[in-house]
Each structure stands twice: as C-alpha cells, then as structure tokens.
Design an enzyme around this catalytic site. Sequence first.
Site, mmCIF file in Angstrom:
data_model
loop_
_atom_site.group_PDB
_atom_site.id
_atom_site.type_symbol
_atom_site.label_atom_id
_atom_site.label_comp_id
_atom_site.label_asym_id
_atom_site.label_seq_id
_atom_site.Cartn_x
_atom_site.Cartn_y
_atom_site.Cartn_z
ATOM 1 N N GLY A 9 46.439 -46.320 -52.323
ATOM 2 C CA GLY A 9 47.013 -45.105 -53.005
ATOM 3 C C GLY A 9 46.893 -43.987 -52.323
ATOM 4 N N TYR A 153 40.446 -45.593 -70.135
ATOM 5 C CA TYR A 153 40.034 -45.211 -68.745
ATOM 6 C C TYR A 153 38.616 -45.521 -68.178
ATOM 7 C CZ TYR A 153 39.450 -42.689 -64.443
ATOM 8 O OH TYR A 153 39.130 -42.272 -62.986
#
Length: 323
Positions: A9, A153
């Site tokens: 990422g 999340y």
Amino acid sequence: NQKVVLITGCSSGIGLALAVRIANDEKKRFMVYATMRNLSKGKALIEAAGRSLGRTLEIKQLDVCDEDSIKACVDSLPERRVDILISNAGMGLIGPIECQSIDEMRNVMDTNFFGLVRLLKEILPDMKRRKKGHIVVISSVMGIQGILFNDVYAASKFAVEGFCESMAVQALRFNLNISLIEPGPVITEFERKVYDEGMKIDLSKADAVTADMFTNIYLKNYKQIFETFGQSPEDIAEHTHKIITMKDPPFRHQTNTLYTPMTTLKYADPNGDLPIDTFYKMVFEHDKVFNASLNFLKLLRWRSQKSFTLDKDKDKDKDKNNS
Ligand code: NAD
C-alpha cells in the site's frame, strides 16, 4: 548485508512515508520493495523517493486481495527473501451498519484482515525456514478499542490483532518477531476518503436518532478529532523505523501519546464498562466531560510515568547493543 523490506500500500499515506523513510536509512541498512496495487499510481512515491529510487528502493505491483499477485511479487525477489514484511495496505469504512451493504463490509475485511493472512501464507513459511524475520503490521488504536460508527473497520483491526496475538507464540519458536503498530488518527488520504464516503451515505435506511447521531455528532466532530489528535504519516514512519531497528522489538506499539489515556481505560477496567461509559459521556453528556477528562489526565500521568520507565529500559538496551 542489507535487510530486505517489503511494504504494501505504498502509493499514498503511511505506506509511502514508510517506504521513503526506510529507504533513506542513515546507515543504508535496508533494501525496500515498495509495493502498490496499481503501478500507475506511483507518481507521488517516485517523486518522494528521489535518489533512493533504483538504489535502496524499488517499486513493485502487489494487490493484497489477489494471491497470484502476492506470489508473483515475492517470486521476483532475489531468493524470495523478505526479512521485514510491513503489512500496511488497508481501507476504512464509517457509518451506521443499516446503511452499509455486506459487500462493502466484506471488502474491508478482505483487504484489512485477509490481505494480511494472504501475505503471511506466502511469506511466513520462508521466514520459518530461515528462522529469521520481522512481521510488522500497521494496525490501529481501533484494533484494541471500538469507536462509534467504525464498527466494521474496528472489527477488521480486532481480527488483525487476534490473528497476530495467536501467531506470535508460534513465531517465538522460530525466532521471528511480530509487531503491531497502533496509530491513532493520522492525516492521510484515508481520512479524506472515509469522510467523503461518509458524507455520501444514504441515511434513509437508518432511524432518525441514528441518522442524527451520525450526521450531527460523528461527522461534525470528525475533522476536529483529526486536527486535535492527528499525526503525520512521517511520524508513523519514524516510529516504525525505530521498531524495525530495535534488537528486541515490542509486540504492540502505540504511536500517539495523546491517545494512550483512551486505550488505557480498556485495561483499567476488567468489566469493560469504563471505556464505553467514557465514550458515551464524551459524545452525549458534555457537562460530564469534565470528570471524564480529569480521569484521562490522571491516567495520562500514570501512563507517561510508566512509558518513561519503559523507554529508559529500551535506551539501556540500545546502549548495550551499540557498545
Ligand atoms: P491511505 O488510504 O493513504 O493508504 C492505504 C493504502 O492501501 C492506499 O495506498 C491504497 O491504495 C492501499 N490499498 C488498498 N487496498 C489495497 C489492496 N487490495 N492491495 C494493495 N494496496 C491496497 O491511508 P493510510 O492512512 O496511509 O492507511 C494505511 C494503513 O494505516 C491502513 O492499514 C490503515 O488502516 C492504517 N491506519 C490509518 C489511520 C489513519 O487515521 N489514517 C489510523 C490508524 C491506522
């Protein structure tokens, strides 16, 4: 004798800052493979990498949701060697669950949790064979404590933490280290993306009280929380760089001392009610916030004394290693 670091990422935010910081290590101790899902998004990293590009930093494609792409990336490394894996790729999701589809939720779990699992399935067997390696996971304070409207999340980060805590015992047997980095709010694209998505949510599926809570309490305070508590991606990179250069890295590391009083509430009450009541009061009973804040400050003082002692011990360790 450089250590090979693979980071996921890296096109933005913390991953980008990590790649640049570690590739620019003062003693050139690391060769960084900065990976991203989509190579066409590499411009920001290429610019930030400067002279390290092609020397101590190389960019590669890797999608944590695609096993073949992980395998191809690891296969392309000399001897498939990864000394330090930094699992950073992730995504957020906010809002009432009534307004989220199972597919959206699954995507968060697939990226944040199964993304890590896929990486380890590919990299852990080699690390075990070599009896050497450090797995660093960018978790979150939400891996230890849930936050209003971050249900899925937080669940994905709890999953990450439970997975790593279980794995850590096995890892010890193979001389491997695992470290969870737990930032509080960090000012990155993540914050903006999550907020923009939050603003677009169709609240018609939620009842009036929930919709009001989300719009007039959560979203209204969102930016202020980031402004008050927010760290920069470079801060997180600095903390992580320190963790990967330690001889005996900790299993958990929180990066934000302003946030530690909140997470300490969890450990202060075995019944688990203290953090929930405190968050409730902060959100709904502003007049009681004074007392809650006082508790925070007391805990902060206790905590900083404790972490001071810990830091001193770590410095002693460092001195020993250097001498
Ligand atoms: P970001 O959105 O800038 O970075 C996330 C990166 O992950 C992006 O570059 C994105 O393209 C990448 N990514 C998403 N899905 C991917 C996939 N399938 N394969 C490969 N890459 C993928 O946000 P950030 O703040 O830098 O987030 C990095 C990590 O830090 C995340 O794990 C996040 O949960 C964690 N974190 C962020 C904050 C915060 O407040 N920003 C706080 C605590 C923890």
